[in-house]
Design an enzyme around this catalytic site. Structure first.
Site, PDB file in Angstrom:
ATOM      1  CD  GLN A  84       5.829 -17.187  79.067  1.00  0.00           C
ATOM      2  OE1 GLN A  84       4.949 -17.040  78.234  1.00  0.00           O
ATOM      3  NE2 GLN A  84       6.942 -17.831  78.796  1.00  0.00           N
ATOM      4  N   GLY A 110      12.226 -23.154  77.993  1.00  0.00           N
ATOM      5  CA  GLY A 110      10.994 -23.946  78.000  1.00  0.00           C
ATOM      6  C   GLY A 110       9.713 -23.202  77.710  1.00  0.00           C
ATOM      7  CG  HIS A 113       1.188 -15.523  82.213  1.00  0.00           C
ATOM      8  ND1 HIS A 113       1.602 -16.424  81.266  1.00  0.00           N
ATOM      9  CD2 HIS A 113       1.197 -14.319  81.592  1.00  0.00           C
ATOM     10  CE1 HIS A 113       1.852 -15.803  80.127  1.00  0.00           C
ATOM     11  NE2 HIS A 113       1.623 -14.514  80.302  1.00  0.00           N
ATOM     12  NE  ARG A 161      -2.394 -25.544  85.338  1.00  0.00           N
ATOM     13  CZ  ARG A 161      -1.913 -24.375  84.951  1.00  0.00           C
ATOM     14  NH1 ARG A 161      -2.736 -23.418  84.572  1.00  0.00           N
ATOM     15  NH2 ARG A 161      -0.622 -24.168  84.921  1.00  0.00           N
TER      16      ARG A 161
HETATM   17  P1  OAD Z   1       3.901 -24.160  75.969  1.00  0.00           P
HETATM   18  O1  OAD Z   1       3.164 -25.393  76.365  1.00  0.00           O
HETATM   19  O2  OAD Z   1       3.357 -23.357  74.853  1.00  0.00           O
HETATM   20  O3  OAD Z   1       5.389 -24.539  75.585  1.00  0.00           O
HETATM   21  C1  OAD Z   1       6.169 -25.369  76.406  1.00  0.00           C
HETATM   22  C2  OAD Z   1       7.560 -25.417  75.834  1.00  0.00           C
HETATM   23  O4  OAD Z   1       8.353 -26.195  76.720  1.00  0.00           O
HETATM   24  C3  OAD Z   1       7.661 -26.078  74.447  1.00  0.00           C
HETATM   25  O5  OAD Z   1       8.388 -25.225  73.584  1.00  0.00           O
HETATM   26  C4  OAD Z   1       8.441 -27.366  74.731  1.00  0.00           C
HETATM   27  O6  OAD Z   1       9.341 -27.670  73.676  1.00  0.00           O
HETATM   28  C5  OAD Z   1       9.227 -26.978  75.960  1.00  0.00           C
HETATM   29  N1  OAD Z   1       9.641 -28.108  76.806  1.00  0.00           N
HETATM   30  C6  OAD Z   1       9.050 -29.305  77.000  1.00  0.00           C
HETATM   31  N2  OAD Z   1       9.765 -30.069  77.847  1.00  0.00           N
HETATM   32  C7  OAD Z   1      10.853 -29.325  78.221  1.00  0.00           C
HETATM   33  C8  OAD Z   1      11.972 -29.543  79.082  1.00  0.00           C
HETATM   34  N3  OAD Z   1      12.142 -30.684  79.731  1.00  0.00           N
HETATM   35  N4  OAD Z   1      12.874 -28.540  79.191  1.00  0.00           N
HETATM   36  C9  OAD Z   1      12.726 -27.373  78.532  1.00  0.00           C
HETATM   37  N5  OAD Z   1      11.694 -27.125  77.709  1.00  0.00           N
HETATM   38  C10 OAD Z   1      10.758 -28.072  77.553  1.00  0.00           C
HETATM   39  O7  OAD Z   1       4.058 -23.295  77.302  1.00  0.00           O
HETATM   40  P2  OAD Z   1       4.448 -21.749  77.461  1.00  0.00           P
HETATM   41  O8  OAD Z   1       5.252 -21.276  76.305  1.00  0.00           O
HETATM   42  O9  OAD Z   1       4.993 -21.592  78.823  1.00  0.00           O
HETATM   43  O10 OAD Z   1      -0.610 -18.598  79.816  1.00  0.00           O
HETATM   44  O11 OAD Z   1       3.028 -21.086  77.395  1.00  0.00           O
HETATM   45  C11 OAD Z   1       2.934 -19.692  77.578  1.00  0.00           C
HETATM   46  C12 OAD Z   1       1.601 -19.339  78.167  1.00  0.00           C
HETATM   47  O12 OAD Z   1       0.569 -19.921  77.371  1.00  0.00           O
HETATM   48  C13 OAD Z   1       1.351 -19.926  79.536  1.00  0.00           C
HETATM   49  O13 OAD Z   1       1.917 -19.155  80.567  1.00  0.00           O
HETATM   50  C14 OAD Z   1      -0.128 -19.943  79.626  1.00  0.00           C
HETATM   51  C15 OAD Z   1      -0.441 -20.470  78.237  1.00  0.00           C
HETATM   52  O14 OAD Z   1      -1.633 -20.197  77.692  1.00  0.00           O
HETATM   53  C16 OAD Z   1      -1.728 -18.375  80.531  1.00  0.00           C
HETATM   54  O15 OAD Z   1      -2.377 -19.269  81.058  1.00  0.00           O
HETATM   55  C17 OAD Z   1      -2.090 -16.938  80.649  1.00  0.00           C
END
Ligand code: OAD
Length: 245
Positions: free
Chosen positions: A98, A184, A116, A66
């Protein structure tokens, strides 16, 4: 008439929460969904204190990959639009991400916290030594670094079961914002998934409800809580979204 833009007035304070989706157009994988980071790895193996105790080599390999991907990525128009908005609003703008990459900083954002943790920082697993900048890649156990106290050096990332960073500052900003932009994030990981509910439970200092907006290509799990969802990739939606009065 349906609103197509977010109007930001003189008295507004903007709280932004970003997730992995804001960096998707920079080529960085999100966590969930097909091709997501959690597709190839079990969360508990690489993002929990237990996973670290069991196999630090696997954990460092995951975060080294990463680090490499983030170092090769560039900020996209979504990061740039947020930096531009901050340059107009000054300290009436606050960004809580995050994400552990540094693309917001590289786009020019300054008033931000990484709840995070940060990919390019390491810390000691054992003592209180302050986290420090670290860009190294660790392919094997033999390369791992150790602290003077004897503890193994680990990524300065908040794993599942650990307490997110900067919560006091985040609460303070949540308490005084009048506009919330969430970008996102799938709306399933706590406590960030609850920020919109906390904002909805209070009224802004002007006595009006806090206006809450989600931006992303699909509806998040907590979509019903938002005033409005702007559907589309953040890099396409954000550059045309703000009307700063
Ligand atoms: P997710 O992978 O759960 O969600 C990513 C989101 O981004 C989804 O809702 C997609 O629809 C959206 N997405 C994809 N492409 C996009 C774009 N071009 N523009 C806008 N949105 C887009 O990731 P997070 O919600 O960030 O924590 O995950 C939260 C936490 O879960 C992370 O910080 C991590 C993970 O486990 C830790 O590692 C502690």
């Amino acid at each position: 008439m349906r609103t197509k833009r977010v109007t930001i007035h003189d008295e507004d304070r903007v709280f932004v929460l970003t997730g992995a989706g804001v960096s998707a157009e920079s080529g960085l994988a999100t966590f969930r969904g097909s091709d997501g980071l959690w597709e190839g790895e079990r969360i508990e193996d690489v993002a929990s204190p237990r996973g670290w105790q069991h196999d630090p080599e696997r954990v460092w390999r995951f975060y080294s990959l990463r680090r490499k991907a983030a170092a090769e990525a560039e900020p996209n128009p979504a990061h740039n639009s947020l930096a531009k908005l901050e340059s107009k609003l000054g300290n009436r703008f606050f960004l809580c991400t995050q994400n552990v990459d540094d693309l917001h900083e590289r786009a020019g954002s300054r008033n931000l916290v990484h709840m995070h943790g940060e990919l390019f920082q390491s810390c000691c697993e054992r003592c209180e030594r302050a986290p420090y900048v670290d860009t190294k890649l660790f392919e094997s156990k033999a390369e791992h670094d150790f602290c003077n106290c004897g503890g193994r050096i680990r990524p300065n990332i908040v794993w599942f079961g650990e307490v997110p960073f900067h919560m006091e500052r985040i609460f303070e900003e949540l308490h005084r914002c009048t506009v919330m932009l969430v970008i996102g994030t799938s709306g399933v990981v706590q406590p960030a998934a609850s920020f919109v509910h906390w904002a909805n439970e209070r009224y802004s200092t002007g006595g009006a409800p806090v206006r809450t907006y989600y931006i992303g290509p699909e509806h998040p799990a907590n979509a019903a809580a938002f005033t409005k969802v702007f559907e589309g990739p953040a890099g396409e939606v954000l550059p045309h979204l703000f009307d700063v009065r």
